[in-house]
Enzyme design. Structure first.
Site, PDB file in Angstrom:
ATOM      1  N   ASP A  69       0.865  -1.184   0.000  1.00  0.00           N
ATOM      2  CA  ASP A  69       0.000   0.000   0.000  1.00  0.00           C
ATOM      3  C   ASP A  69       0.901   1.233   0.000  1.00  0.00           C
ATOM      4  O   ASP A  69       1.712   1.408   0.916  1.00  0.00           O
ATOM      5  CB  ASP A  69      -0.894  -0.014   1.240  1.00  0.00           C
ATOM      6  CG  ASP A  69      -1.989   1.045   1.180  1.00  0.00           C
ATOM      7  OD1 ASP A  69      -1.818   2.045   0.461  1.00  0.00           O
ATOM      8  OD2 ASP A  69      -3.018   0.856   1.857  1.00  0.00           O
ATOM      9  N   ASP A  80       3.380  -0.710  -8.745  1.00  0.00           N
ATOM     10  CA  ASP A  80       2.933  -0.128 -10.003  1.00  0.00           C
ATOM     11  C   ASP A  80       2.988   1.394  -9.960  1.00  0.00           C
ATOM     12  O   ASP A  80       2.756   2.047 -10.974  1.00  0.00           O
ATOM     13  CB  ASP A  80       1.489  -0.553 -10.284  1.00  0.00           C
ATOM     14  CG  ASP A  80       0.573  -0.151  -9.123  1.00  0.00           C
ATOM     15  OD1 ASP A  80       0.685  -0.795  -8.055  1.00  0.00           O
ATOM     16  OD2 ASP A  80      -0.215   0.789  -9.264  1.00  0.00           O
TER      17      ASP A  80
END
Length: 230
Positions: free
Chosen positions: A131, A167
């Site tokens: 996260d 990403d």
């Protein structure tokens, strides 16, 4: 799509008592704070009763990637750490369906487990799609910090590997620059970083982000220096 939304979509049924006892360890933060010695150490002897090499995934989600590794490498033990129960129910179901005897999942915040790590006990650590915690006021919740590198360097065996994938380019570059400043680590690749990742089984996170056209950015480190202060 936020990672929280993805986790809410995860579905999983509650495992029976025997399956849960085999594959799932739940460690509330209160227990880790008040009775750390009552929590098993993160080693193969403590978790599996054998001396196989041990590998750890932090934020394993619903376990597709880690279960795939466990199927491919029956002589290695695997531990997946995740905070979200729904995702872990799916991971447990996959492990049980494949009758894997070399994998276990721990429900907790990995940072609370640091005192239960044993020096030179992990052969590899995977931090894939953590996260990013993009809101500045919550930045301290990020997993990848100097403290994290210190803990992983202590826990990994000599030449143990740390694999990092995300990403999100700004976050990725922050992690990469932090790793590059730490001379106890060496990259396993000549390139500054790698683009793309093609494991036998891709995680739900990877399929989702690649479906949105986002590149997979990664680097892999190997432990080769001394502990700080030694």
């Amino acid at each position: 799509m936020p990672r929280r939304t993805l986790h809410r979509r995860a579905k999983g049924s509650v495992p029976d008592a025997r399956t849960a006892a085999k594959y799932l360890i739940t460690l509330p933060g209160k227990q880790l704070h008040e009775d750390p010695d009552g929590v098993p150490r993160i080693t193969s002897p403590c978790l599996f009763g054998n001396d196989r090499p041990l590998e750890l995934e932090i934020g394993c989600g619903s376990g597709e990637y880690l279960c795939s590794l466990a199927r491919q490498c029956p002589g290695t033990n695997f531990v997946g750490v995740e905070v979200r129960n729904k995702s872990l129910l799916e991971a447990v179901a996959t492990a049980a369906w494949d009758a894997l005897d070399n994998i276990v999942f721990v429900r907790t915040d990995v940072r609370l487990l640091y005192p239960r790590f044993v020096p030179d006990s992990l052969r590899a650590v995977y931090l894939h799609y953590p996260d990013p915690v993009t809101r500045p006021k919550f930045a301290k919740r990020r997993i990848f910090t100097q403290g994290f590198l210190d803990q992983m360097h202590a826990a990994l065996t000599c030449n143990g590997r740390l694999s990092v994938i995300t990403d999100l380019e700004p976050y990725f570059l922050e992690m990469l620059e932090l790793a590059e400043r730490d001379d106890r680590w060496q990259k396993t690749h000549a390139e500054r970083y790698l683009i793309g990742f093609e494991p036998a089984t891709k995680s739900r996170f990877q399929r989702l982000w690649e479906g949105h056209g986002l590149p997979t950015l990664r680097f892999e480190l190997v432990k080769h220096g001394r502990h700080r202060g030694s």
